[in-house]
Every structure is written in structure tokens, then in C-alpha cells.
Write an enzyme that holds these catalytic residues in place. Structure first.
Site, PDB file in Angstrom:
ATOM      1  CE1 TYR A  94       3.190  -1.385  -2.419  1.00  0.00           C
ATOM      2  CE2 TYR A  94       1.258  -0.410  -1.382  1.00  0.00           C
ATOM      3  CZ  TYR A  94       2.300  -0.337  -2.306  1.00  0.00           C
ATOM      4  OH  TYR A  94       2.430   0.761  -3.105  1.00  0.00           O
ATOM      5  CD  GLU A  95       0.724 -10.554  -1.961  1.00  0.00           C
ATOM      6  OE1 GLU A  95       1.570 -11.403  -2.335  1.00  0.00           O
ATOM      7  OE2 GLU A  95      -0.474 -10.589  -2.306  1.00  0.00           O
ATOM      8  CG  HIS A  96       7.106  -8.515  -1.898  1.00  0.00           C
ATOM      9  ND1 HIS A  96       7.647  -9.734  -1.553  1.00  0.00           N
ATOM     10  CD2 HIS A  96       6.233  -8.756  -2.913  1.00  0.00           C
ATOM     11  CE1 HIS A  96       7.143 -10.673  -2.332  1.00  0.00           C
ATOM     12  NE2 HIS A  96       6.281 -10.107  -3.164  1.00  0.00           N
TER      13      HIS A  96
END
Length: 306
Positions: free
Chosen positions: A155-157
Site C-alpha cells: 500500500y502506498e496511499h
């Protein structure tokens, strides 16, 4: 199907009742490993296209499974994961075939990623309990269908505080390992404060459940030098103390230290210091254009270290 859901519900309940009694244990010793993300870009790459050195442990990471609706305008689904990788060329039968042909191959799936259909793949649980319950059910189903060995968190957000992220992912990893759904776990952070704060919260509480840190060194500025790369590596060793940090580059020429400018020289230095635990590449889809040249070089270097 209803019986399967009932069994999952009982196991989820058991996990939630016992999670507070988890004690930190050291992850089992992992061999030097080569890992490759595959399937995110729809370029028709297959497992058999990628060269596999028999003298390294090789992990494919299917990219991605995302808890978003599979529509033109995707929305979060609170842990109900769907498959977004190339399902035409990366099927359960393809996995069975590549594993039968190469005994050193393992296959996992990566969760999240950057975007889905042009929209951020944001971690946005409704609650810890409901997200964990839904994630356990949907991921277990996918893992069993595809005979997967590993799970990667990418996950990056985020639309959640770090502690909630840590609890959701930590409880998920605990269940998947405790119930032998998967054997290997990893996280894929990069050097952005808003991203790192979430993964560091997870590491502090559940690091004993994480086998590899797939650190995105290619997210650093393009043109990184060898001394800069080695310093970045030491910084992340301090952040994820005791973790097996894998070095990385992207074959999409996105940034960081490229093979053309000394990546393998940096790896040789780390190997001489006993710090080279493995290499991963983003991604097989991009590597097709160069006939997987750097996959071969990476694995040859790792094989010489064993």
C-alpha cells in the site's frame, strides 16, 4: 461454500481472541532470495518468459490484489480483495506448471500498489475488525485457488492512522501464517514520510511476522550514486532493525541506482559486508524489452554468494 465461510469465521474469531497474546519471535532464517513483481502492466508476460537460476530461491509476486471494486470507477471495499493482475497469462495452472518445472520457485501476491484504473489504491478500512475479517476470507480464497506461498504488502496511499494500519495488516499476517495459508511475508515501503510512518508502526509491533522488506530503492531520485545508495541502505537498516532488507531497482528506468550506473557494484560491497539478503526487481513486465538481461545478472550475483 457456506461451510467454508463458517470455518473462516471461526478461525477469524480465534485470531481476534488470541492476537493480544502474540509475543515477538525471530522470523525463520531465510535464504538469499530473488524476487520479481509481475502482471501489473498487462504486457502478456508469463512465468516461463523469465529466466530462473536454480541456485537461488525465486519468488514471483503477482501484482496486485486490491480491496477495490472491479469497475471503471473503483471504490474501496473494506478488505474484500479482488485480483487485478493479468489473469489470462498468470493463472493457477501456470503457477502449478512453473513450480513443477522449477523446484526453487515460490509465488505470492502483492496487496495494494499505487493505482487501480487510474485511481489511488488507498488503504481505507471501515474498522479494524471488519477489514481483517473480510481480508482473511478473500485473501485465503485467492491463496488457495492459486496455490500461493507468500503475501506482500505494498500500500502506498492511506486514509487511516498508522496504528490502525499496523493492527489491520499485523492481524492479517498473523492469521495467514498461524493457519499455514502462506509461508512468507514482506512489506514494500519507500522513503516518503507519509508512507514510512505507517510501515514503521507495523514493523514496531509486528516485525516478527515479516520475513523480507522489499524496500523500493528505485523511488529515490534518478541518478543515485553508489555512496548515496549505500547510505540509503544503512538508513533503512536502522529503521527496520533486524529485518532482511532486499535491494532493488526498476527496469522502467524510474529512479534510484540503475544497473548501468553501479547497482551491482553496490551489491558486491553489501555482500562483502554480509548485508546482501536478496534483490528484487520492478518489474517483469518492463524487463521483457531487454530480454530479462538484469534478471539474469541479479541471480548470477546472488548464486555466487551462496
Amino acid at each position: 461454500m457456506e461451510f467454508f465461510k463458517f470455518c473462516i469465521s471461526l478461525l477469524v474469531l480465534q485470531t481476534l481472541l488470541t492476537i493480544s497474546r502474540i509475543t515477538a519471535t525471530v522470523s525463520p532464517s531465510c535464504p538469499v532470495v530473488f524476487r520479481e513483481y509481475i502482471g501489473a502492466l498487462g504486457k502478456n508476460v508469463t512465468f516461463s518468459d523469465v529466466p530462473i537460476n536454480p541456485n537461488v530461491e525465486f519468488h514471483f509476486l503477482l501484482s496486485f490484489a486490491i480491496d477495490y471494486t472491479n469497475t471503471i470507477s473503483p471504490e474501496p471495499t473494506n478488505g474484500d480483495f479482488l485480483i487485478y493482475w493479468d489473469t489470462d497469462n498468470l493463472t493457477p495452472s501456470h503457477i502449478s506448471s512453473i513450480k513443477a518445472k522449477h523446484k526453487n520457485v515460490r509465488v505470492g501476491m502483492s496487496l495494494g500498489g499505487d493505482t487501480v484504473n487510474g485511481k489511488n489504491a488507498t488503504f481505507a478500512p471501515t474498522s479494524i475488525t471488519s477489514w481483517v475479517r473480510n481480508a482473511i476470507y478473500s485473501i485465503t480464497k485467492i491463496a488457495k485457488e492459486y496455490n500461493l506461498d507468500a503475501i506482500d504488502i505494498d500500500y502506498e496511499h492511506f486514509n487511516v492512522d498508522p496504528d490502525t494500519f499496523a493492527e489491520c495488516i499485523g492481524r492479517l499476517l498473523y492469521f495467514l501464517k498461524q493457519n499455514n495459508v502462506i509461508s512468507y511475508t514482506s512489506i514494500a515501503p519507500y522513503a516518503d514520510d507519509s508512507v514510512q510512518v505507517h510501515y514503521l508502526a507495523l514493523w514496531r509491533k509486528y516485525g516478527h511476522l515479516i520475513d523480507y522488506i522489499n524496500f523500493q530503492f528505485y523511488a529515490y531520485v534518478k541518478g543515485t550514486t553508489i555512496p548515496q545508495f549505500l547510505q540509503y541502505f544503512e538508513t533503512q537498516r536502522c529503521n527496520y532493525k533486524g529485518g532482511k532488507i532486499l535491494v532493488s531497482f526498476g527496469t522502467n528506468n524510474i529512479g534510484g541506482l540503475s544497473p548501468e550506473h553501479g547497482f551491482f557494484d553496490a551489491c558486491t560491497i553489501l555482500r562483502s559486508q554480509g548485508k546482501l539478503h536478496g534483490i528484487f526487481i520492478w518489474s517483469a513486465d518492463d524487463s521483457m524489452k531487454d530480454h530479462f538481461r538484469y534478471e539474469k545478472l541479479s541471480q548470477n550475483l546472488l548464486a555466487s554468494a551462496t
